[in-house]
Design an enzyme around this catalytic site. Sequence first.
Site, PDB file in Angstrom:
ATOM      1  N   ALA A 197       0.705  -0.964   0.052  1.00 44.49           N
ATOM      2  CA  ALA A 197       0.140  -0.129   0.022  1.00 44.49           C
ATOM      3  C   ALA A 197       0.531   1.270   0.221  1.00 44.49           C
ATOM      4  CB  ALA A 197      -1.494   0.129   1.660  1.00 44.49           C
ATOM      5  N   ALA A 198       2.000   1.297   1.002  1.00 39.44           N
ATOM      6  CA  ALA A 198       3.079   2.043   0.483  1.00 39.44           C
ATOM      7  C   ALA A 198       4.151   2.202   1.762  1.00 39.44           C
ATOM      8  CB  ALA A 198       1.917   3.488   1.606  1.00 39.44           C
ATOM      9  N   MET A 199       5.416   3.148   1.189  1.00 34.77           N
ATOM     10  CA  MET A 199       6.175   2.484   2.315  1.00 34.77           C
ATOM     11  C   MET A 199       6.654   3.766   2.777  1.00 34.77           C
ATOM     12  SD  MET A 199       9.154   1.058   2.956  1.00 34.77           S
ATOM     13  CE  MET A 199      10.292   1.538   4.081  1.00 34.77           C
ATOM     14  N   GLU A 200       7.633   3.939   3.847  1.00 32.61           N
ATOM     15  CA  GLU A 200       7.473   5.137   4.734  1.00 32.61           C
ATOM     16  C   GLU A 200       9.277   5.385   4.410  1.00 32.61           C
ATOM     17  OE1 GLU A 200       7.475   1.569   5.228  1.00 32.61           O
ATOM     18  OE2 GLU A 200       9.337   1.456   7.001  1.00 32.61           O
ATOM     19  N   ASN A 201       9.736   4.668   3.075  1.00 34.16           N
ATOM     20  CA  ASN A 201      10.653   5.843   3.078  1.00 34.16           C
ATOM     21  C   ASN A 201      11.448   7.740   3.985  1.00 34.16           C
ATOM     22  OD1 ASN A 201      11.747   3.971   1.013  1.00 34.16           O
ATOM     23  ND2 ASN A 201       9.988   4.481   0.113  1.00 34.16           N
TER      24      ASN A 201
ATOM     25  N   HIS B 257      -0.256   5.465   9.250  1.00 36.78           N
ATOM     26  CA  HIS B 257       1.050   4.375   9.127  1.00 36.78           C
ATOM     27  C   HIS B 257       2.480   4.894   8.860  1.00 36.78           C
ATOM     28  CE1 HIS B 257       1.483   0.252   9.294  1.00 36.78           C
ATOM     29  NE2 HIS B 257       2.489   0.395   8.834  1.00 36.78           N
ATOM     30  N   GLU B 258       2.937   5.336   7.529  1.00 35.13           N
ATOM     31  CA  GLU B 258       3.722   5.469   7.398  1.00 35.13           C
ATOM     32  C   GLU B 258       4.229   6.697   8.136  1.00 35.13           C
ATOM     33  OE1 GLU B 258       4.770   3.120   5.159  1.00 35.13           O
ATOM     34  OE2 GLU B 258       2.994   2.405   4.894  1.00 35.13           O
TER      35      GLU B 258
ATOM     36  N   HIS C  25       5.481   5.566  11.173  1.00 30.64           N
ATOM     37  CA  HIS C  25       6.687   5.274  10.859  1.00 30.64           C
ATOM     38  C   HIS C  25       8.515   5.776  10.680  1.00 30.64           C
ATOM     39  CE1 HIS C  25       6.562   0.567  10.020  1.00 30.64           C
ATOM     40  NE2 HIS C  25       5.913   1.100   8.686  1.00 30.64           N
TER      41      HIS C  25
ATOM     42  N   GLU D  51       6.305  -2.689  12.917  1.00 26.90           N
ATOM     43  CA  GLU D  51       5.390  -2.361  11.873  1.00 26.90           C
ATOM     44  C   GLU D  51       4.570  -2.958  12.918  1.00 26.90           C
ATOM     45  OE1 GLU D  51       4.348  -1.680   9.496  1.00 26.90           O
ATOM     46  OE2 GLU D  51       6.260  -2.152   8.152  1.00 26.90           O
TER      47      GLU D  51
HETATM   48 ZN   LIG Z   1       4.722  -0.538   8.077  1.00 29.98          ZN
END
Ligand SMILES: [Zn+2]
Length: 1044
Positions: free
Chosen positions: A424-428, A460-461, A464, A483
């Site tokens: 869904a997404a990535m927290e870079n 959520h992201e 992170h 997570e």
């Molecule tokens: Zn996550």
Amino acid sequence: MALAEKRQKRSSFTPMMIEEDAALRNGSRGLPPGPWADAAAAAAARPRTTERHITVHKRLVLGFAVSIVALLAVTMVAVLLSVRFEECSAAAAADGPPPAGSNGSLPGPARQPGAGQPPGRPAEEEAAAARGGEEAAAEEEEEEEEWQRRREPPPWTRPRLPRHLRPLHYNLMLSAFMENFTFCGEVNVQLEVRNASRYIVLHAHRMHIEAVRVAEDKLAGAVRVANFFLHPPTQVFVVVLNRSLEVQRSYNLKIIYNALIENELLGFFRSSYVLHGERRFLGVTQFSPTHARKAFPCFDEPIYKATFKISIRHQATYLSLSNMPVETSVFEEDGWVTDHFSQTPLMSTYYLAWAVCNFTYRETVTKSGVVVRLYARPDAIRRGSGDYALNITRRLIEFYEDYFKVPYSLPKLDLLAVPKHPYAAMENWGLSIFVEQRILLDPSISSISYLLDVTMVIVHELCHQWFGDLVTPVWWEDVWLKEGFAHYFEFVGTDYLYPGWNMEKQRFLTDVLHEVMLLDGLASSHPVSQEVQQATDIDRVFDWIAYKKGAALIRMLANFMGHSVFQMGLQDYLTIHKYGNAARNDLWNTLSKALKKVGKFVNIQEVMDQWTLQMGYPVITIFGNETTDNIIVIAQERFVYDSDAKTKDPDFGDNSYLWQIPLTIAVGNTSHISSEAIIWVSNKSEHHRIPALEEASWLLGNINQTGYFRVNYDIRNWKLLINQLTRNHEVISVSNRAGLIDDAFNLARAGYLPQNIPLEIIRYLSEEKDFLPWHAASRALYPLDKLLDRTENYNIFNEYILRQVASMYLKLGWPTNHLNKSLVQASYQHEELRREVIMLACSFGNKHCHQQAATLISDWISSNRNRIPLNVRDIVYCTGVSLMDEDVWEFIWMKFHSITAVSEKKILLEALTCSDDRNLLNRLLNLSLNSEVVLDQDAIDVIIHVARNPHGRDLAWKFFREKWKILNARYGEALFMNSKLISGVTEFLNTEEELTELKNFIKTYEEGAAASFSRAVETVEANVRWQRLYKEELFQWLRKSLTH
Ligand SMILES: [Zn+2]
């Protein structure tokens, strides 16, 4: 990282299906991998063979021939890749800081024949550059022999990197060639030596290494490279030196390489979208957990934090993004530009990121001065589809800065909406990447559920940026540390944005707790902290156990600590470990200290180790009427769905599964409830004194369901509770009403409780005005429905549920107008309740509901204006497709193609799976594999949704088996998607015949995905067992009940 299937829309339900949301989440049951189809193409460019072994003296003789062969090989590679290396070197020449210790030589090894040698290029490097392919294999064999003589495994064959080197800083210069999807790069790594060694081992995978150079930093003296080679089994690159690197000195490692911008979902990959009829491409990265090594040679383990300085050269028609802001851009005459980004703080490789795209953006600034931009395709930005995300991001950064008392660490945060992404997404850090469906929101056509999905992924992201990016788990076994927190904070952060929605107190139960207990109730579950070594296993840890069980354990902890002490503890934890790594014991110690400060003494590590290192969870049984002197008996045992598994596993019999359980108990009667403090239960069976226990009082355990366990009672107590719910349910809290429903259905499914108890409990629902208990019931009924939907007597069950729903359906009616923003805020609970009841009514065949859906669809078709209320569109589409003729299916199919809003596209696609026409379902299954028609990440949902439809279950199962090779090649490496597919297709198989088919299938295709398949077998075995043992009992009770 937010897993893609999380909070999937309840958009695609089949007529018999109650709550696809539940199922999609159940899709979480079972998750795992394999090679990509593109590997073949890549391999063509990077020949490797281990067949030949050239010894040292032979190599001397063959020296000249080898360099000719190598030059030819390099030329072939250049032609195959069509990489313009001259440009690569020119780019770096323009501004690249001269690598420490080098004499200014630059990337650009794969020159065309006759291009000549650039001045100043050391002959040694040239020779090194020329070695590759077969020769490299020979080098490796030779080195291995040397280690064999020492009787030690070579350092490059071990699953983890050897510890003798540490990267301090990376200078990475990239040139991206979007016209042929290749890139080349030069990385300079500053290394600190902890133990002397002749070897440099770092990660690199699926790239062509052109040249390597090692120099001692201060003295600028080169260290001769004896040879170098890639070792694909451990995804590392090995540089063998002529002499040892010396302890406590610093060296510079320079590597020049090139690779493909692949058409897949991991590493540095490409995707595309269509704007004004023209296909446009973009390149983005997904490095978590172990894919940075596909984009540049690096120490790709989270413990190796370093600083990074990145430069990206690209055509000026594109822009480039990375974690940090652009410091300077250098334009060249030929239409190319190099962006130099600021240096990052200390960070790990997995949340490093970059992108090359031609998106546009909108921007906002937080109170503390952080610039937030949302980048997306230009048409989406123009429509304002990113504005909602941008607005809440600004507010959420302010929320987290206040909650954690640690400021956001970078000067900017970009959110990038891309069409294709495995998650869904990535927290870079500073450049979080989202799949469009989880961030773009068009207020005129988005339902509340969609808004909630988008909101929670963003919350959520952003969490992170602190939990994960600022403080990073030491190793992947504790991925749940980041997570679990990010997932828990989805609810806390959403409560901040929408006070009154009660996400953490209520929605958390159905969406996290109830759901993960389904998965963790399997004997084949695993502990939340699980050991992993091999790179190929690391994806495995990103599953619902890490996310949801992690979050549920954190919530239990926050509740027994008290929320304010918990918050203080987190502030300390982040402050102590910022820019570093932390393991779970670091967290436990900090939290214990926080408790101590307020005068409480709990050894949190001792308690939590039982919950994180043991798999599964307990069921507590409270026996209330054993004696008369206010003594109750509390027993614990491990809960498991398949009781046969207990007899198979010898550990079940003894005391090995025990937990320290923070149990809260309330004693009540018809008018009041009295709560008790926490009782710590740590033995198999304990006696406790409960004051004020009267004859007619019931007992209720796990107040507000803050604990991660189930509660069972003696039948008398269940009857008293049912009685209470019927007379005055409000004496029991909303969360406990939902909890009682979920516990009862699952205890019955596992055989701990007679089948009629849950069905008796839901009788009170006709008076239930709160959303949560309905939601819990709807989700709990879903697997039961799937167990029964192909049985002869299904209509008895159907009839019973319809009766329970009828009066509330009548009371609530249908929504009328589109919701505006203020209405969303105020009436979320009411609208969600109405939606839930309509979904139940339409799924189980309420005539009025069907008519209403058909009328709305007909109106849409005849007027070509979609007036269907947003919040029930998925239900209406699905019901319409299932009830009406093929023309409706074709109409929806056409709309799916023509509509651009991603949220709408997705529910239209899922509605197509609701048909009961098997030809249409087959057609759809076949179309789903065409990437031009259905996006890769959506194809899985199509197959799973067809499997949920009782008319399509066998079709999807057959399709899955026939296409397994294709599917596994496509999704195998993105473990999470693969395992979602496996569990989604198999979880509702429930006949002996299907079980045999599954077992035979696994025998034939054993490679990869073993864990997912063993979960699938256990689930189907439990389904078959339930049919055998309890189905008739259930039908008998239903028949009796319906005639009364
Ligand atoms: Zn996550």
